[in-house]
Write an enzyme that holds these catalytic residues in place. Structure first.
Site, PDB file in Angstrom:
ATOM      1  CE1 TYR A 299     -22.084  -5.696 -38.326  1.00 50.92           C
ATOM      2  CE2 TYR A 299     -21.501  -7.750 -39.425  1.00 50.92           C
ATOM      3  CZ  TYR A 299     -22.407  -6.740 -39.188  1.00 50.92           C
ATOM      4  OH  TYR A 299     -23.641  -6.764 -39.785  1.00 50.92           O
TER       5      TYR A 299
ATOM      6  CB  SER B  87     -25.163 -10.163 -39.309  1.00 52.91           C
ATOM      7  OG  SER B  87     -24.227 -10.481 -40.325  1.00 52.91           O
TER       8      SER B  87
END
Length: 259
Positions: free
Chosen positions: A152, A139
């Protein structure tokens, strides 16, 4: 260019989103997608849209013995695994003080250790064959930290660190290790990450379609590229961030911290 026809491509997190769409796109190119996810029902629903030959296995990437068993079954059934797409993962956007330590453990277990377990299951086989590709969906969060995504972001930093180090370790072996670093994608990811919908509204102009991301993943496989940042303009921003990280944090705070 790597031809994908007849390639055996194992995809984790394949029951929805970019995993499911990538499976369909791979099938259209003549590859054999092998879909893995926890829900057999969702896997079968996804499989209904695949035009060609495919495989389907229920697998929880947090269960080491189950991962080992499933990959052994896949190798027995197909004889090889050409590409592993580590796509399983989830996020939750919340402040650091709002999250329990167990939530950090759980997210790391899926997003990072899930990749470690699946990669561990295929690398010996790929080394023996002298070929293969491992594609890890990381990501942009793995490169730029933002507020309310501490857990995250930490998992995706771990994924990128793992990917970069493993790439160096396997360089020259015939195995390509790749990272895909997308920004926000319009998928069910946000049902858990952002149930209020506020973040999605704030970044609507930057949101990518899963079809776009899946198409870029396919190109990465074909070209055996080692890394892509999505959208493309993000790559330029990442390079600038690397040069002036603290200044960039200050200048982009209002833009990046919209969770």
């Amino acid at each position: 260019m790597q031809q994908l026809k007849d390639k055996i491509v194992v995809i984790t997190g394949a029951s929805s989103g970019i995993g499911a769409i990538t499976a369909r796109m791979l099938s259209a190119k003549g590859a054999v997608p092998v879909l893995l996810a926890r829900s057999e029902k969702k896997l079968k629903e996804t499989a209904a849209g695949i035009p060609g030959v495919f495989g389907l296995y229920t697998c929880d990437v947090t269960d080491e013995s189950e991962v080992a068993r499933v990959f052994t079954e896949i190798l027995a059934a197909y004889g090889r695994i050409d590409i592993l797409l580590n796509n399983a993962g989830y996020g939750k956007f919340a402040g650091f003080t709002e999250m329990e330590p167990q939530e950090f453990d759980d997210m790391m277990d899926v997003n990072y250790m899930g990749i470690v377990r699946c990669t561990k299951a295929v690398v010996p086989h790929m080394l023996q064959r002298g070929s293969g590709q491992i594609v890890n969906v990381a990501s942009m969060a793995g490169k730029i930290g933002t507020a309310r995504s501490v857990a995250y972001t930490a998992t995706k930093h771990a994924v990128l660190g793992f990917t970069n180090a493993l790439r160096q370790e396997l360089r020259g072996s015939g195995i390509t290790v790749s990272a895909v670093n997308p920004g926000p994608i319009a998928t069910d990811f946000f049902k858990t990450a952002d149930p209020s919908g506020n973040y999605q509204k704030n970044v609507a102009r930057m949101m990518m379609t899963p079809e776009y991301v899946s198409a870029r993943i396919i190109k990465l496989m074909e070209k055996r590229k080692e890394e892509i940042d999505l959208p493309g303009i993000a790559g330029f921003g990442i390079r600038l961030y690397g040069l002036f990280p603290r200044l960039a944090d200050k200048l982009t705070y209002n833009t990046m911290n919209r969770k």
